[in-house]
Design an enzyme around this catalytic site. Sequence first.
Site, PDB file in Angstrom:
ATOM      1  N   CYS A 119       0.822  -1.197   0.000  1.00 42.02           N
ATOM      2  CA  CYS A 119       0.000   0.000   0.000  1.00 42.02           C
ATOM      3  C   CYS A 119       0.859   1.252   0.000  1.00 42.02           C
ATOM      4  O   CYS A 119       2.081   1.209  -0.001  1.00 42.02           O
ATOM      5  CB  CYS A 119      -0.899   0.007   1.241  1.00 42.02           C
ATOM      6  SG  CYS A 119      -1.863  -1.506   1.450  1.00 42.02           S
TER       7      CYS A 119
ATOM      8  N   ASP B 223      -3.764  -8.777   8.217  1.00 43.23           N
ATOM      9  CA  ASP B 223      -2.673  -8.551   9.160  1.00 43.23           C
ATOM     10  C   ASP B 223      -2.704  -7.131   9.718  1.00 43.23           C
ATOM     11  O   ASP B 223      -2.127  -6.861  10.770  1.00 43.23           O
ATOM     12  CB  ASP B 223      -1.323  -8.844   8.507  1.00 43.23           C
ATOM     13  CG  ASP B 223      -1.095  -8.079   7.205  1.00 43.23           C
ATOM     14  OD1 ASP B 223      -2.068  -7.569   6.636  1.00 43.23           O
ATOM     15  OD2 ASP B 223       0.064  -8.001   6.753  1.00 43.23           O
TER      16      ASP B 223
ATOM     17  N   SER C  37      11.515 -12.402  -4.723  1.00 39.33           N
ATOM     18  CA  SER C  37      12.770 -11.964  -5.336  1.00 39.33           C
ATOM     19  C   SER C  37      13.930 -12.260  -4.394  1.00 39.33           C
ATOM     20  O   SER C  37      13.737 -12.456  -3.195  1.00 39.33           O
ATOM     21  CB  SER C  37      12.690 -10.466  -5.652  1.00 39.33           C
ATOM     22  OG  SER C  37      13.762 -10.052  -6.470  1.00 39.33           O
ATOM     23  N   GLY C  38      15.152 -12.279  -4.949  1.00 38.89           N
ATOM     24  CA  GLY C  38      16.312 -12.776  -4.213  1.00 38.89           C
ATOM     25  C   GLY C  38      17.149 -11.751  -3.493  1.00 38.89           C
ATOM     26  O   GLY C  38      18.263 -12.068  -3.051  1.00 38.89           O
TER      27      GLY C  38
END
Length: 621
Positions: free
Chosen positions: A2, A95, A354-355
């Site tokens: 967001c 959450d 992603s790494g």
Amino acid sequence: MCGIAGFSWQDEALAGRMTQTLAHRGPDQYGVYTDAWVSLGHRRLSIIDLREHGRQPMSNEDGTVWVTYNGEIYNFPELRQTLEAKGHVFRSRTDTEVIVHAYEEYGPACVEKFNGMFAFAIWDQNERELFLARDRLGIKPLYYYWNHAKFVFASEIKAILQVPEVEREVNPQAVYHYVGYEFVPAPDTMFRHVHKLPPGHYLRLKNGRITVQRYWDMTFRTEKRSPRDYAEQMRAILTESVRKRLISDVPLGVFLSGGLDSSTIVSLMSHCGVEPIKTFSLGYEDETFSELDYARVVAKQFNTEHRELIVEPVTPELIEKAVWQLDEPMTDLSSVPFYLICQRAREHVTVCLSGEGGDESLVGYDRFKASKAHATYALLPDWIRRGIVAPLVRTLPDQPQKKGAVNIIKRFIEGGLLPEEGGHMRWQYFGTPEHEAGLFAPSFHARMTMDPFAPIRAHLAHCQSASRLDREIYIDTKFTMPDSVLMKVDKMSMSHALEVRVPFLDHQFVEFCASIPGDLKLKGYTTKAIFRTAMEGILPDRIRGRGKQGYSFPIKNWLRHDLNDYMTDVLTSSPLMKEAFNFDYIQGLMQEHHAYQANHNHILWALINLAVWHRQFVEAG
């Protein structure tokens, strides 16, 4: 994921304008809350509980605690159970609501309970206190402005600039550090009066005073275990980190470069039962910059739904879009390619893994090797290194390929000439004494402190380890990564309303890696040695044995050809280049670069981005 914004007075219309500026971060829902003391705004990208129940700003049962929040708390199901057992009542599956009730239960210490990436602001009506927090590693950005009368915050600076009182004044010290590091170190920004909340910190505004407090730091401790134990536990913790990041009510995929880190994520997603795995890769016509062949090996082994993007020379329009989204210049050479691959991925998914983070915790960058090699090279007398070797190496012409022996040697010698206090960052720092003397205009020079490694000293003052490698890991994790790598990932992905999750930056995994002895991470000159062992039998040996390459693009060649006219136009037309810099010196750099006499792509690309940023954010203001 967001966009959040707010300030310390009541103005619903202004909150609406700030929030609308962040619409690209959250196209699904919009919300504003105001009372006599505060205004909060929110743009939502729906990931969990896609219905109206997830709308923000969100409050507790009696409306005395309000939150606007950006991020993901991966352990929220467990926290929810704990909080429900303590009597808290939930109205959604999100959450976000866990943050509200955790704050009610634990106060500011709630941040220590969260496992995830987050930046949020809580308004405590009873205490008349505004509480802001940013995750431990700085995955999510959070900026603020404070003039001792008005406080403003947002996910992006462009939202803060909607407030008329915020001056669009260039920060000369930030310009100096930016030219060297290619990013602006926290807590500064390129705007003199706008600041970053550092990672692992929270901020409290009460009774007209702000306090900023560190709540997490990286500590090193060596445990007595066998290499096999380390490898097995590393694999187990990382697998659980990937599993936690699969929770989603929308489609998700993974960026696959073909490197060790992204390939590991694909393998662990497969282990967790994800099928088909949607993978996204990019490459270039210049094969020395491209990794597509490696990505195809991994995609084939794990039978992924694979898509590729070939990046042509970038257009001026694309450069300008990227600078606008970044808020301030940050010239990581992978920024524009990452913008493009995020755009492509968003056509198919809303979340991508992603790494990022593996190279920092597990010692993956070439600069770690350069630092170690320099310890041996420095045994040569200084007069030989500076008086014979360096001048000789400088005569070697730059080569067009990404690395190659000549380019590696030139960069190694150049970095080693910088002050030793820079540590391994000497090979990632692109300022030189010559640049300092010739680049800046005298009037601008006088407003800077020419101390290139002052930010590094400030960070190392908090590192409890005396080990050279530990201290280098600390700098990469606490200093370079948040304001360069992670800023790029957040801004480029959120410009397309794409959420990126980074399993290597689960704080429990980072803390575990900090317990591994340095000689298991950098074994000889083999980077990520223990990690390569952990992935034995899981990844193909061709992938497991690879070195670091990354998404960087052939900008040094494009500035000599496709983008040469654009570079000249941007730099010659920029009032900032003439006000703050010695333009004759800049012209000399362009001429040397074009003639292959030197590779000045880092400083020229930095100046281009700075000039474009100034036009977009200062001149246009």
